[in-house]
Design a protein around this motif. Sequence first.
Motif, PDB file in Angstrom:
ATOM      1  N   CYS A  92       8.445 -18.049  33.353  1.00 51.17           N
ATOM      2  CA  CYS A  92       7.831 -16.845  32.789  1.00 51.17           C
ATOM      3  C   CYS A  92       8.506 -16.381  31.504  1.00 51.17           C
ATOM      4  O   CYS A  92       7.951 -15.545  30.785  1.00 51.17           O
ATOM      5  CB  CYS A  92       7.811 -15.717  33.817  1.00 51.17           C
ATOM      6  SG  CYS A  92       9.440 -15.254  34.432  1.00 51.17           S
ATOM      7  N   GLU A  97       2.099 -11.046  45.961  1.00 50.32           N
ATOM      8  CA  GLU A  97       0.702 -11.186  45.501  1.00 50.32           C
ATOM      9  C   GLU A  97       0.541 -10.627  44.090  1.00 50.32           C
ATOM     10  O   GLU A  97      -0.133 -11.217  43.251  1.00 50.32           O
ATOM     11  CB  GLU A  97      -0.259 -10.513  46.471  1.00 50.32           C
ATOM     12  CG  GLU A  97      -0.335 -11.194  47.818  1.00 50.32           C
ATOM     13  CD  GLU A  97      -0.689 -12.670  47.729  1.00 50.32           C
ATOM     14  OE1 GLU A  97      -1.638 -13.018  46.995  1.00 50.32           O
ATOM     15  OE2 GLU A  97      -0.017 -13.474  48.396  1.00 50.32           O
ATOM     16  N   GLU A  98       1.164  -9.504  43.815  1.00 48.25           N
ATOM     17  CA  GLU A  98       1.111  -8.909  42.471  1.00 48.25           C
ATOM     18  C   GLU A  98       1.839  -9.802  41.469  1.00 48.25           C
ATOM     19  O   GLU A  98       1.372 -10.015  40.347  1.00 48.25           O
ATOM     20  CB  GLU A  98       1.741  -7.516  42.504  1.00 48.25           C
ATOM     21  CG  GLU A  98       1.644  -6.758  41.211  1.00 48.25           C
ATOM     22  CD  GLU A  98       2.246  -5.371  41.327  1.00 48.25           C
ATOM     23  OE1 GLU A  98       2.824  -4.909  40.326  1.00 48.25           O
ATOM     24  OE2 GLU A  98       2.156  -4.756  42.405  1.00 48.25           O
ATOM     25  N   ASN A  99       2.994 -10.330  41.864  1.00 43.80           N
ATOM     26  CA  ASN A  99       3.772 -11.213  40.984  1.00 43.80           C
ATOM     27  C   ASN A  99       3.003 -12.485  40.643  1.00 43.80           C
ATOM     28  O   ASN A  99       3.094 -12.990  39.527  1.00 43.80           O
ATOM     29  CB  ASN A  99       5.106 -11.593  41.634  1.00 43.80           C
ATOM     30  CG  ASN A  99       6.032 -10.409  41.818  1.00 43.80           C
ATOM     31  OD1 ASN A  99       5.886  -9.384  41.185  1.00 43.80           O
ATOM     32  ND2 ASN A  99       6.993 -10.568  42.716  1.00 43.80           N
ATOM     33  N   LEU A 100       2.259 -13.011  41.610  1.00 41.75           N
ATOM     34  CA  LEU A 100       1.502 -14.242  41.380  1.00 41.75           C
ATOM     35  C   LEU A 100       0.461 -14.086  40.274  1.00 41.75           C
ATOM     36  O   LEU A 100       0.148 -15.044  39.574  1.00 41.75           O
ATOM     37  CB  LEU A 100       0.825 -14.700  42.668  1.00 41.75           C
ATOM     38  CG  LEU A 100       1.741 -15.382  43.679  1.00 41.75           C
ATOM     39  CD1 LEU A 100       0.998 -15.584  45.000  1.00 41.75           C
ATOM     40  CD2 LEU A 100       2.258 -16.693  43.144  1.00 41.75           C
ATOM     41  N   LYS A 101      -0.041 -12.876  40.084  1.00 43.81           N
ATOM     42  CA  LYS A 101      -1.028 -12.630  39.034  1.00 43.81           C
ATOM     43  C   LYS A 101      -0.431 -12.844  37.642  1.00 43.81           C
ATOM     44  O   LYS A 101      -1.152 -13.154  36.709  1.00 43.81           O
ATOM     45  CB  LYS A 101      -1.583 -11.214  39.149  1.00 43.81           C
ATOM     46  CG  LYS A 101      -2.387 -10.984  40.401  1.00 43.81           C
ATOM     47  CD  LYS A 101      -2.788  -9.533  40.523  1.00 43.81           C
ATOM     48  CE  LYS A 101      -3.435  -9.264  41.873  1.00 43.81           C
ATOM     49  NZ  LYS A 101      -3.695  -7.838  42.076  1.00 43.81           N
ATOM     50  N   ARG A 102       0.885 -12.667  37.510  1.00 45.91           N
ATOM     51  CA  ARG A 102       1.547 -12.804  36.212  1.00 45.91           C
ATOM     52  C   ARG A 102       2.348 -14.094  36.084  1.00 45.91           C
ATOM     53  O   ARG A 102       2.860 -14.395  35.013  1.00 45.91           O
ATOM     54  CB  ARG A 102       2.488 -11.622  35.994  1.00 45.91           C
ATOM     55  CG  ARG A 102       1.808 -10.288  35.892  1.00 45.91           C
ATOM     56  CD  ARG A 102       2.788  -9.184  35.530  1.00 45.91           C
ATOM     57  NE  ARG A 102       3.990  -9.198  36.330  1.00 45.91           N
ATOM     58  CZ  ARG A 102       4.231  -8.400  37.375  1.00 45.91           C
ATOM     59  NH1 ARG A 102       3.332  -7.524  37.750  1.00 45.91           N
ATOM     60  NH2 ARG A 102       5.364  -8.475  38.041  1.00 45.91           N
ATOM     61  N   CYS A 103       2.466 -14.837  37.145  1.00 47.96           N
ATOM     62  CA  CYS A 103       3.299 -16.044  37.145  1.00 47.96           C
ATOM     63  C   CYS A 103       2.598 -17.161  36.370  1.00 47.96           C
ATOM     64  O   CYS A 103       1.492 -17.564  36.697  1.00 47.96           O
ATOM     65  CB  CYS A 103       3.569 -16.492  38.576  1.00 47.96           C
ATOM     66  SG  CYS A 103       4.679 -17.919  38.684  1.00 47.96           S
ATOM     67  N   ASN A 104       3.269 -17.685  35.343  1.00 43.21           N
ATOM     68  CA  ASN A 104       2.673 -18.765  34.544  1.00 43.21           C
ATOM     69  C   ASN A 104       3.279 -20.127  34.860  1.00 43.21           C
ATOM     70  O   ASN A 104       3.043 -21.094  34.151  1.00 43.21           O
ATOM     71  CB  ASN A 104       2.802 -18.457  33.049  1.00 43.21           C
ATOM     72  CG  ASN A 104       4.218 -18.575  32.545  1.00 43.21           C
ATOM     73  OD1 ASN A 104       5.164 -18.382  33.287  1.00 43.21           O
ATOM     74  ND2 ASN A 104       4.373 -18.866  31.268  1.00 43.21           N
ATOM     75  N   GLY A 126       5.922 -16.392  42.829  1.00 45.77           N
ATOM     76  CA  GLY A 126       5.701 -15.017  43.239  1.00 45.77           C
ATOM     77  C   GLY A 126       6.920 -14.346  43.841  1.00 45.77           C
ATOM     78  O   GLY A 126       6.915 -13.149  44.068  1.00 45.77           O
ATOM     79  N   ARG A 132       6.667  -7.953  46.095  1.00 49.92           N
ATOM     80  CA  ARG A 132       5.272  -7.805  45.690  1.00 49.92           C
ATOM     81  C   ARG A 132       4.721  -9.168  45.284  1.00 49.92           C
ATOM     82  O   ARG A 132       4.219  -9.353  44.190  1.00 49.92           O
ATOM     83  CB  ARG A 132       5.175  -6.830  44.531  1.00 49.92           C
ATOM     84  CG  ARG A 132       5.678  -5.465  44.862  1.00 49.92           C
ATOM     85  CD  ARG A 132       5.546  -4.583  43.659  1.00 49.92           C
ATOM     86  NE  ARG A 132       6.280  -3.357  43.869  1.00 49.92           N
ATOM     87  CZ  ARG A 132       6.604  -2.532  42.907  1.00 49.92           C
ATOM     88  NH1 ARG A 132       6.268  -2.788  41.671  1.00 49.92           N
ATOM     89  NH2 ARG A 132       7.275  -1.437  43.175  1.00 49.92           N
TER      90      ARG A 132
END
Length: 67
Positions: free
Chosen positions: A41, A6-13, A23, A4
């Motif tokens: 992260c 694209e979804e992981n990239l939203k939370r990746c700091n 991601g 996932r």
Amino acid sequence: MECRREENLKRCNCTYEPCPKKGLCCECLKYHLSLRQLPGCCFPPEAERTYDRSFEHFARLVSEGRI
């Protein structure tokens, strides 16, 4: 199982911009653990920006109550 990214990239700091593992959490975790590190992260933003991902740095932050 499908990644996932694209979804992981939203939370990746992670602030390391040329990182090809962004991601791709399973690849990131495998890479960092092989170096006795944790991925970005696991760290608060100010600590992540130091790029010191060592277990020791993480332990210091925990002992200081910063995590």
